[in-house]
Design a protein around this motif. Sequence first.
Motif, PDB file in Angstrom:
ATOM      1  N   ASP A   1       5.524 -27.257 -32.764  1.00  0.00           N
ATOM      2  CA  ASP A   1       6.459 -27.717 -31.866  1.00  0.00           C
ATOM      3  C   ASP A   1       5.955 -28.485 -30.898  1.00  0.00           C
ATOM      4  O   ASP A   1       7.169 -29.137 -30.166  1.00  0.00           O
ATOM      5  CB  ASP A   1       6.221 -26.387 -31.005  1.00  0.00           C
ATOM      6  N   ALA A   2       5.083 -28.216 -29.873  1.00  0.00           N
ATOM      7  CA  ALA A   2       4.126 -29.111 -29.556  1.00  0.00           C
ATOM      8  C   ALA A   2       4.473 -30.918 -29.583  1.00  0.00           C
ATOM      9  O   ALA A   2       5.246 -31.555 -28.494  1.00  0.00           O
ATOM     10  CB  ALA A   2       2.585 -29.880 -28.919  1.00  0.00           C
ATOM     11  N   ARG A   3       4.886 -31.465 -31.045  1.00  0.00           N
ATOM     12  CA  ARG A   3       5.196 -32.543 -30.771  1.00  0.00           C
ATOM     13  C   ARG A   3       6.868 -32.657 -30.508  1.00  0.00           C
ATOM     14  O   ARG A   3       7.458 -33.837 -30.307  1.00  0.00           O
ATOM     15  CB  ARG A   3       5.598 -33.385 -32.369  1.00  0.00           C
ATOM     16  N   ALA A   4       7.619 -31.690 -31.140  1.00  0.00           N
ATOM     17  CA  ALA A   4       8.668 -31.679 -30.720  1.00  0.00           C
ATOM     18  C   ALA A   4       9.400 -31.381 -29.224  1.00  0.00           C
ATOM     19  O   ALA A   4      10.052 -32.297 -28.552  1.00  0.00           O
ATOM     20  CB  ALA A   4       9.550 -30.009 -31.542  1.00  0.00           C
TER      21      ALA A   4
ATOM     22  N   LYS B   1      10.190 -34.707 -23.887  1.00  0.00           N
ATOM     23  CA  LYS B   1      10.227 -35.477 -22.907  1.00  0.00           C
ATOM     24  C   LYS B   1      10.392 -37.360 -22.967  1.00  0.00           C
ATOM     25  O   LYS B   1      10.762 -37.647 -22.245  1.00  0.00           O
ATOM     26  CB  LYS B   1       8.788 -34.887 -22.998  1.00  0.00           C
ATOM     27  N   ASP B   2       9.822 -37.153 -24.199  1.00  0.00           N
ATOM     28  CA  ASP B   2      10.072 -38.990 -24.463  1.00  0.00           C
ATOM     29  C   ASP B   2      11.145 -39.868 -24.305  1.00  0.00           C
ATOM     30  O   ASP B   2      11.811 -40.567 -23.729  1.00  0.00           O
ATOM     31  CB  ASP B   2       8.742 -39.393 -25.503  1.00  0.00           C
ATOM     32  N   ASP B   3      11.838 -39.123 -24.692  1.00  0.00           N
ATOM     33  CA  ASP B   3      13.468 -39.127 -24.962  1.00  0.00           C
ATOM     34  C   ASP B   3      13.873 -39.268 -23.877  1.00  0.00           C
ATOM     35  O   ASP B   3      14.862 -39.639 -23.784  1.00  0.00           O
ATOM     36  CB  ASP B   3      14.393 -38.507 -26.589  1.00  0.00           C
ATOM     37  N   ALA B   4      14.046 -38.186 -23.154  1.00  0.00           N
ATOM     38  CA  ALA B   4      14.719 -38.203 -21.454  1.00  0.00           C
ATOM     39  C   ALA B   4      14.002 -38.507 -20.548  1.00  0.00           C
ATOM     40  O   ALA B   4      14.997 -39.509 -19.290  1.00  0.00           O
ATOM     41  CB  ALA B   4      13.820 -36.837 -21.187  1.00  0.00           C
TER      42      ALA B   4
END
Length: 391
Positions: A379-382, A387-390
């Motif tokens: 879940d933390a990785r997802a 966040k990175d994609d945003a």
Amino acid sequence: ASSLAVVRIVYFGSVAVATVYLGAERQDVGAVQAPVTGEGAKSAPFFAAATLGLLYAIIKYTDLDPGSLYRVFTSVFGLICLTEVLQPLVALSPLPGLLPSSQEGEGTPTLQKQGKKQPQPMGGGPPVAVGESEADAASFRAATLPAAALSLVIVASYLSAVSDPAFAADVHSLRDVAWSNNYIAGAIALATLGQISLESFVTGAVLLAGLCVYDAASVFASDAMVTVATKIEAPVKLLFAGTAPPPPGRYPFAVLGLGDILAPGVFIGMLRQFDLERWCVSRDTSEPPARPAESLDPYAGAETPYFSAAMAAYVASLGVTFGVVFVTGKGQPALFYIVPALLAASLGTAAFRGEVEELVAFKGARAGVAKEARQAWKDARAEQKRKDDAK
């Protein structure tokens, strides 16, 4: 020949039983990293059959040699496992005292000094371990490099010995391959058993039943298991070398596969966990645990009827397997004999104690914690990816 067969049986039996026993107890000293779920138990036999079938097809119908790559991969994995297993043993030797110990780094947990009285948890639960002294921790850290170096020597010795095309023609070379292989294979088994835990009794029963059918079909219905075991030389089995080189064309070792140790081992470890969890809940926490004062084992006073019954069943079923091999002169699927014995021993003990419903409904706490930790990591990785994609 009969005396050599007895030595072989005693050797394989003692190594297998000791590995299962110690592997189950290793779960008390580290967090479980690989929980086996119900879905994993159902798919494990199919994955094993697919892997075996692929290796068999490559050996039988192509000129490719899958053994070299497989041997290197398992040897590297074995190097990691052997270092992990040897490190505490080296720490107990005088060697760490001759080396500079590593410094306490940031985030290193403060260990309780041996001999200090520790509070016991209320409301049931495992007793708090006394812990190691700072000197013990320093010795353990200092043992890392010597353990890795010794492991590297063993793995290099194995790869050097097994890479000689003529090793089967000399009894000394055979023994060099066998002892180094067995050190690596034993370390892989110990490290694996210390990291794997079954989610529940039902999961363990499904896993054993599926692997039993797979093992029997691979030996009785085809020559796939025997072909792969004798054509691919890698430290995923225990070897026993005879007193003389074999006749040309005959496989030079007696073999016990690690699967005949690991599959029963994870089930027996689950039964031990069932014993310990019931003991933790039922014990009187107002009194200190009944264990020797000098023991660091928080479970030294625990009753383990299911674990003891399963170990006895494992010993007996291994004996039956070796007896059938001795009488027939043919390789046998050990799980075909071991699995019914373990299931009968566990359910029989539960029936005798009137605890069948509790055993069948059991879900292991260690596997549950590991499963939750793995899900939290995913879940933390997802979340991080979102966040990175945003950005």
